[in-house]
Write a protein that holds these residues in place. Structure first.
Motif, PDB file in Angstrom:
ATOM      1  N   ASN A  35       0.818  -1.222   0.000  1.00  0.00           N
ATOM      2  CA  ASN A  35       0.000   0.000   0.000  1.00  0.00           C
ATOM      3  C   ASN A  35       0.850   1.269   0.000  1.00  0.00           C
ATOM      4  OD1 ASN A  35      -2.658  -1.066  -0.069  1.00  0.00           O
ATOM      5  ND2 ASN A  35      -2.532  -1.568   2.101  1.00  0.00           N
ATOM      6  N   ALA A  36       1.905   1.252  -0.783  1.00  0.00           N
ATOM      7  CA  ALA A  36       2.795   2.401  -0.985  1.00  0.00           C
ATOM      8  C   ALA A  36       3.650   2.737   0.238  1.00  0.00           C
ATOM      9  CB  ALA A  36       2.007   3.648  -1.418  1.00  0.00           C
ATOM     10  N   THR A  37       3.607   1.896   1.278  1.00  0.00           N
ATOM     11  CA  THR A  37       4.356   2.222   2.485  1.00  0.00           C
ATOM     12  C   THR A  37       5.852   1.922   2.357  1.00  0.00           C
ATOM     13  OG1 THR A  37       3.873   0.055   3.485  1.00  0.00           O
ATOM     14  CG2 THR A  37       2.340   1.859   3.965  1.00  0.00           C
ATOM     15  N   ILE A  38       6.228   1.031   1.457  1.00  0.00           N
ATOM     16  CA  ILE A  38       7.658   0.757   1.240  1.00  0.00           C
ATOM     17  C   ILE A  38       8.346   2.015   0.722  1.00  0.00           C
ATOM     18  CG2 ILE A  38       9.307  -0.540  -0.179  1.00  0.00           C
ATOM     19  CD1 ILE A  38       7.348  -2.909  -0.055  1.00  0.00           C
ATOM     20  N   ALA A  39       7.756   2.616  -0.291  1.00  0.00           N
ATOM     21  CA  ALA A  39       8.322   3.839  -0.866  1.00  0.00           C
ATOM     22  C   ALA A  39       8.262   4.991   0.128  1.00  0.00           C
ATOM     23  CB  ALA A  39       7.577   4.204  -2.144  1.00  0.00           C
ATOM     24  N   ALA A  40       7.130   5.131   0.808  1.00  0.00           N
ATOM     25  CA  ALA A  40       6.978   6.231   1.764  1.00  0.00           C
ATOM     26  C   ALA A  40       8.005   6.135   2.886  1.00  0.00           C
ATOM     27  CB  ALA A  40       5.568   6.228   2.337  1.00  0.00           C
ATOM     28  N   SER A  41       8.241   4.932   3.387  1.00  0.00           N
ATOM     29  CA  SER A  41       9.238   4.743   4.443  1.00  0.00           C
ATOM     30  C   SER A  41      10.633   5.113   3.953  1.00  0.00           C
ATOM     31  CB  SER A  41       9.226   3.286   4.923  1.00  0.00           C
ATOM     32  OG  SER A  41       7.969   2.931   5.426  1.00  0.00           O
ATOM     33  N   TYR A  42      10.925   4.744   2.720  1.00  0.00           N
ATOM     34  CA  TYR A  42      12.228   5.065   2.131  1.00  0.00           C
ATOM     35  C   TYR A  42      12.433   6.578   2.077  1.00  0.00           C
ATOM     36  CZ  TYR A  42      15.946   5.378  -1.374  1.00  0.00           C
ATOM     37  OH  TYR A  42      17.107   5.680  -2.043  1.00  0.00           O
ATOM     38  N   PRO A  49      17.031  15.200   3.872  1.00  0.00           N
ATOM     39  CA  PRO A  49      16.102  16.245   3.401  1.00  0.00           C
ATOM     40  C   PRO A  49      16.790  17.366   2.632  1.00  0.00           C
ATOM     41  CG  PRO A  49      16.589  16.607   5.705  1.00  0.00           C
ATOM     42  CD  PRO A  49      17.325  15.337   5.313  1.00  0.00           C
ATOM     43  N   ASP A  50      17.504  16.994   1.591  1.00  0.00           N
ATOM     44  CA  ASP A  50      18.287  17.981   0.847  1.00  0.00           C
ATOM     45  C   ASP A  50      17.684  18.313  -0.516  1.00  0.00           C
ATOM     46  OD1 ASP A  50      18.753  15.576  -0.421  1.00  0.00           O
ATOM     47  OD2 ASP A  50      20.930  15.584  -0.119  1.00  0.00           O
ATOM     48  N   GLY A  51      16.498  17.754  -0.813  1.00  0.00           N
ATOM     49  CA  GLY A  51      15.855  18.052  -2.089  1.00  0.00           C
ATOM     50  C   GLY A  51      16.232  17.127  -3.218  1.00  0.00           C
ATOM     51  N   TYR A  52      17.077  16.134  -2.940  1.00  0.00           N
ATOM     52  CA  TYR A  52      17.501  15.218  -4.005  1.00  0.00           C
ATOM     53  C   TYR A  52      16.761  13.875  -3.972  1.00  0.00           C
ATOM     54  CZ  TYR A  52      21.048  18.651  -5.034  1.00  0.00           C
ATOM     55  OH  TYR A  52      21.677  19.818  -5.396  1.00  0.00           O
ATOM     56  N   THR A  53      15.897  13.687  -2.974  1.00  0.00           N
ATOM     57  CA  THR A  53      14.991  12.544  -2.949  1.00  0.00           C
ATOM     58  C   THR A  53      13.576  13.082  -2.779  1.00  0.00           C
ATOM     59  OG1 THR A  53      16.664  11.110  -1.920  1.00  0.00           O
ATOM     60  CG2 THR A  53      14.366  10.377  -1.822  1.00  0.00           C
ATOM     61  N   ASP A 101       6.477  13.236   9.120  1.00  0.00           N
ATOM     62  CA  ASP A 101       7.712  12.714   8.522  1.00  0.00           C
ATOM     63  C   ASP A 101       7.958  13.180   7.092  1.00  0.00           C
ATOM     64  OD1 ASP A 101       8.278  11.398  10.846  1.00  0.00           O
ATOM     65  OD2 ASP A 101       7.507   9.457  10.189  1.00  0.00           O
ATOM     66  N   PHE A 102       7.144  14.124   6.599  1.00  0.00           N
ATOM     67  CA  PHE A 102       7.281  14.574   5.210  1.00  0.00           C
ATOM     68  C   PHE A 102       7.155  16.094   5.102  1.00  0.00           C
ATOM     69  CE2 PHE A 102       5.792  10.264   5.189  1.00  0.00           C
ATOM     70  CZ  PHE A 102       6.549   9.654   4.197  1.00  0.00           C
ATOM     71  N   THR A 103       7.765  16.623   4.053  1.00  0.00           N
ATOM     72  CA  THR A 103       7.603  18.034   3.707  1.00  0.00           C
ATOM     73  C   THR A 103       6.676  18.135   2.505  1.00  0.00           C
ATOM     74  OG1 THR A 103       9.837  18.611   4.476  1.00  0.00           O
ATOM     75  CG2 THR A 103       8.779  20.134   2.944  1.00  0.00           C
ATOM     76  N   PRO A 104       5.470  18.683   2.658  1.00  0.00           N
ATOM     77  CA  PRO A 104       4.587  18.861   1.499  1.00  0.00           C
ATOM     78  C   PRO A 104       5.160  19.917   0.552  1.00  0.00           C
ATOM     79  CG  PRO A 104       3.382  19.043   3.578  1.00  0.00           C
ATOM     80  CD  PRO A 104       4.833  19.116   3.905  1.00  0.00           C
ATOM     81  N   ILE A 105       5.166  19.609  -0.741  1.00  0.00           N
ATOM     82  CA  ILE A 105       5.711  20.531  -1.738  1.00  0.00           C
ATOM     83  C   ILE A 105       4.608  21.116  -2.605  1.00  0.00           C
ATOM     84  CG2 ILE A 105       7.255  20.758  -3.727  1.00  0.00           C
ATOM     85  CD1 ILE A 105       8.940  18.487  -2.445  1.00  0.00           C
ATOM     86  N   PRO A 146      11.346  14.483   2.336  1.00  0.00           N
ATOM     87  CA  PRO A 146      11.456  14.136   3.757  1.00  0.00           C
ATOM     88  C   PRO A 146      11.222  15.377   4.630  1.00  0.00           C
ATOM     89  CG  PRO A 146      13.364  13.370   2.487  1.00  0.00           C
ATOM     90  CD  PRO A 146      12.611  14.306   1.616  1.00  0.00           C
ATOM     91  N   ALA A 147      10.853  15.161   5.876  1.00  0.00           N
ATOM     92  CA  ALA A 147      10.673  16.278   6.805  1.00  0.00           C
ATOM     93  C   ALA A 147      11.972  17.062   6.953  1.00  0.00           C
ATOM     94  CB  ALA A 147      10.225  15.752   8.167  1.00  0.00           C
ATOM     95  N   GLY A 148      11.843  18.382   7.122  1.00  0.00           N
ATOM     96  CA  GLY A 148      13.011  19.208   7.383  1.00  0.00           C
ATOM     97  C   GLY A 148      13.702  19.765   6.167  1.00  0.00           C
ATOM     98  N   MET A 149      13.056  19.750   5.005  1.00  0.00           N
ATOM     99  CA  MET A 149      13.681  20.333   3.811  1.00  0.00           C
ATOM    100  C   MET A 149      13.810  21.852   3.951  1.00  0.00           C
ATOM    101  SD  MET A 149      11.967  18.262   0.605  1.00  0.00           S
ATOM    102  CE  MET A 149      12.592  19.489  -0.557  1.00  0.00           C
ATOM    103  N   PRO A 150      14.883  22.453   3.430  1.00  0.00           N
ATOM    104  CA  PRO A 150      15.030  23.907   3.482  1.00  0.00           C
ATOM    105  C   PRO A 150      13.881  24.602   2.745  1.00  0.00           C
ATOM    106  CG  PRO A 150      17.106  22.864   2.896  1.00  0.00           C
ATOM    107  CD  PRO A 150      16.069  21.795   2.848  1.00  0.00           C
ATOM    108  N   PRO A 151      13.277  25.627   3.343  1.00  0.00           N
ATOM    109  CA  PRO A 151      12.147  26.311   2.716  1.00  0.00           C
ATOM    110  C   PRO A 151      12.460  26.859   1.323  1.00  0.00           C
ATOM    111  CG  PRO A 151      12.354  26.975   5.009  1.00  0.00           C
ATOM    112  CD  PRO A 151      13.569  26.149   4.689  1.00  0.00           C
ATOM    113  N   GLU A 152      13.723  27.277   1.115  1.00  0.00           N
ATOM    114  CA  GLU A 152      14.085  27.830  -0.196  1.00  0.00           C
ATOM    115  C   GLU A 152      14.000  26.760  -1.290  1.00  0.00           C
ATOM    116  OE1 GLU A 152      16.225  29.967   3.105  1.00  0.00           O
ATOM    117  OE2 GLU A 152      16.022  27.872   2.479  1.00  0.00           O
ATOM    118  N   ILE A 153      14.392  25.533  -0.957  1.00  0.00           N
ATOM    119  CA  ILE A 153      14.316  24.440  -1.933  1.00  0.00           C
ATOM    120  C   ILE A 153      12.867  24.054  -2.180  1.00  0.00           C
ATOM    121  CG2 ILE A 153      14.846  21.987  -2.299  1.00  0.00           C
ATOM    122  CD1 ILE A 153      17.558  22.454  -1.046  1.00  0.00           C
TER     123      ILE A 153
END
Length: 323
Positions: free
Chosen positions: A73-80, A86-90, A116-120, A257-264
């Protein structure tokens, strides 16, 4: 030259720490970005994600590599993604499966869909349709229900994601019928077996199911929403088909991921909005059965929280037990 005081050195060090992430964000991206898709290749989210990925790569000046991590139910990817740096490359393109439904369908989800996530940005909606094997006699949802009442426990339905699970259970609950659920790892596998006649029907996203309908390999009976869809206006809604209080839609959106820089986050949000604003891209996505639009990170965050509550109610009302 006088040596720096300890206080002066500390202030310079602090300034460097503050400037570091900002400078990094200003240069972003400096290498390829990985876009995680929680469903198999050939699914609606995969098809939409690859279009967005290519367009984002053009706008940002770096390749966006799509990586499929299907299952559970998409939890494998979400956990990854939740565990990624949280640098914007995943990044994560997902649906209500991982963030609205899985926490209610599964007893042990290894992440918090909000914390645990940053909404974009929102990506749009994937309307669902009810499709059947064309060798089955049903031309309407009413005929399917009548047959199910005559033969309890014999009619089967496939699912490849949470929307398919909840839609089938909601139909059974609203219509008071006994139908057998056959779960699959992803939508393409489920559709293959409906086409082959191993399973009787399925609720599938338009992006995945429409090509089979257009080729005559499947028959579409209705859309899963309260009203007709502008993408397939000839298909009746579930209410028109005699099933009241039935309104299910699959949303699509982008997270990190949680904690991404707001500028990114702001840079990615602006790029996603640019993609959605392109008429040719919207047309291509509509051809896949995808209604593309976007949002700010703030409104997307509020939407995610509201959808988590809504899907909890839908799942409880449908009588689905946690697995």
């Amino acid at each position: 030259m006088r040596p720096l005081s300890l206080l002066g050195a500390a202030l310079i060090g602090s300034a460097a720490l503050i400037a570091g992430p900002t400078a990094h964000a200003a240069d972003y991206p400096t290498k390829p970005i990985t876009l995680i898709v929680p469903f198999p290749a050939g699914s609606g989210t995969d098809a939409v994600g690859r279009i967005f990925g290519a367009e984002l790569g053009n706008i940002l000046g770096q390749q966006v590599v799509v990586e499929n991590k299907p299952g559970a139910n998409a939890t494998i990817a979400a956990s990854y993604v939740a565990r990624a740096k949280p640098d914007g490359y995943t990044l994560f393109v997902t649906t209500n499966t991982s963030h609205s439904a899985a926490p209610w369908l599964m007893k042990n989800v290894p992440y918090d869909p909000v914390k645990d996530f940053t909404p974009i940005a929102r990506g749009g909606n994937l309307p669902f349709i009810l499709v059947v094997n064309p060798k089955r006699p049903w031309k309407t949802v009413g005929e399917l229900i009548a047959d199910a009442r005559q033969h309890p426990g014999r009619i089967t339905y496939a699912s490849g994601n949470s929307t398919g699970i909840v839609a089938g259970a909601t139909l059974a609950n609203r219509a008071k019928i006994d139908i057998l659920h056959v779960p699959y790892k992803g939508t393409p596998q489920g559709l293959t077996d409906v086409v082959g006649g191993q399973v009787d029907f399925m609720f599938t996203d338009l992006a995945s199911g429409l090509p089979f309908v257009q080729s005559g390999q499947l028959r579409a009976l209705a859309v899963s929403t309260a009203e007709r869809s502008a993408i397939v206006p000839d298909l009746p809604s579930m209410a028109e088909s005699g099933v009241q209080d039935f309104d299910l839609n699959s949303w699509n959106g982008y997270f990190g991921p949680a904690g991404m820089p707001p500028e990114i986050v702001a840079k990615l949000n602006a790029a996603i909005n640019q993609v959605v604003a392109k008429p040719d891209v919207k047309k291509r996505l509509a051809g896949l059965g995808f209604d593309a639009f976007s949002s700010t990170p703030q409104t997307f965050s509020q939407f995610v929280g509201a959808q988590l509550d809504l899907w909890g109610k839908l799942i409880r009302d449908a009588g689905i037990e946690q697995q």
